[in-house]
Design an enzyme around this catalytic site. Sequence first.
Site, PDB file in Angstrom:
ATOM      1  N   GLY A  12      36.400 -19.556 -44.829  1.00  0.00           N
ATOM      2  CA  GLY A  12      37.188 -20.397 -43.953  1.00  0.00           C
ATOM      3  C   GLY A  12      38.030 -21.478 -44.605  1.00  0.00           C
ATOM      4  O   GLY A  12      38.390 -22.453 -43.945  1.00  0.00           O
ATOM      5  N   VAL A  88      42.648  -5.614 -35.561  1.00  0.00           N
ATOM      6  CA  VAL A  88      42.742  -6.228 -34.224  1.00  0.00           C
ATOM      7  C   VAL A  88      43.105  -5.142 -33.218  1.00  0.00           C
ATOM      8  O   VAL A  88      44.077  -4.411 -33.404  1.00  0.00           O
ATOM      9  CB  VAL A  88      43.786  -7.366 -34.227  1.00  0.00           C
ATOM     10  CG1 VAL A  88      43.935  -7.961 -32.827  1.00  0.00           C
ATOM     11  CG2 VAL A  88      43.399  -8.439 -35.233  1.00  0.00           C
ATOM     12  N   ASN A 100      48.960 -12.882 -39.480  1.00  0.00           N
ATOM     13  CA  ASN A 100      47.978 -12.781 -40.554  1.00  0.00           C
ATOM     14  C   ASN A 100      48.612 -13.231 -41.855  1.00  0.00           C
ATOM     15  O   ASN A 100      49.829 -13.162 -42.019  1.00  0.00           O
ATOM     16  CB  ASN A 100      47.513 -11.324 -40.687  1.00  0.00           C
ATOM     17  CG  ASN A 100      46.444 -11.146 -41.746  1.00  0.00           C
ATOM     18  OD1 ASN A 100      45.505 -11.921 -41.825  1.00  0.00           O
ATOM     19  ND2 ASN A 100      46.579 -10.120 -42.566  1.00  0.00           N
ATOM     20  N   HIS A 102      48.328 -12.344 -45.926  1.00  0.00           N
ATOM     21  CA  HIS A 102      47.808 -11.351 -46.877  1.00  0.00           C
ATOM     22  C   HIS A 102      48.031 -11.873 -48.293  1.00  0.00           C
ATOM     23  O   HIS A 102      49.114 -12.377 -48.599  1.00  0.00           O
ATOM     24  CB  HIS A 102      48.537 -10.015 -46.673  1.00  0.00           C
ATOM     25  CG  HIS A 102      47.950  -8.915 -47.488  1.00  0.00           C
ATOM     26  ND1 HIS A 102      46.761  -8.313 -47.157  1.00  0.00           N
ATOM     27  CD2 HIS A 102      48.375  -8.326 -48.630  1.00  0.00           C
ATOM     28  CE1 HIS A 102      46.484  -7.387 -48.075  1.00  0.00           C
ATOM     29  NE2 HIS A 102      47.449  -7.378 -48.967  1.00  0.00           N
TER      30      HIS A 102
END
Length: 189
Positions: A12, A88, A100, A102
Amino acid sequence: MKKIAIFASGSGTNAQKIIEYFENSRHVLVDSLWSNNENSYALIRAERLGVETFTFSRDEFYQSIDVLEELSERKIDLIVLAGFLWLVPKYLTEEFPVINIHPALLPKYGGKGMYGKFVHEAVVKNKDKVSGISIHYVNDRYDEGAIIFQTTCDLAPGDTADDVAQKVSELEHEHYPRVIEEVLFADED
């Protein structure tokens, strides 16, 4: 007020940077953090920063619409993936914009199984001179959504996968929150 929901599976660090970036914003609220991993340290980071957290199982995510219903009830404007490793489902990408980050320059090093250290090891193995990040929309295929933003970092010949990871992580923390904000307000220009 625009509301975002963060989806994370791991430690996280990106989720924390996003929460911190928006914590005093009058225009954006990090509403919640969602994880498919009840042991994810992202949950602890979010709770410490006052963000509500949710966990869900594979069945809840793929075989029900519980997640969709809760996100809709919370009036989420954008789903942000921050180290979320599951594909998803289409029912979410059809209802919400999903983005997202990457840890490579897509389309290189994308697809199922290409995340984290696996990406950085491939970059080193191929002796690439640059790496970077790609921020993209999410569709029903891994890492194939439209690219929103990319930036690079130079690599030295002796860089290890850990060195590449550190350089890429710095780019993620610097750019992802700002790009999220730009995406949220793009239609208002």
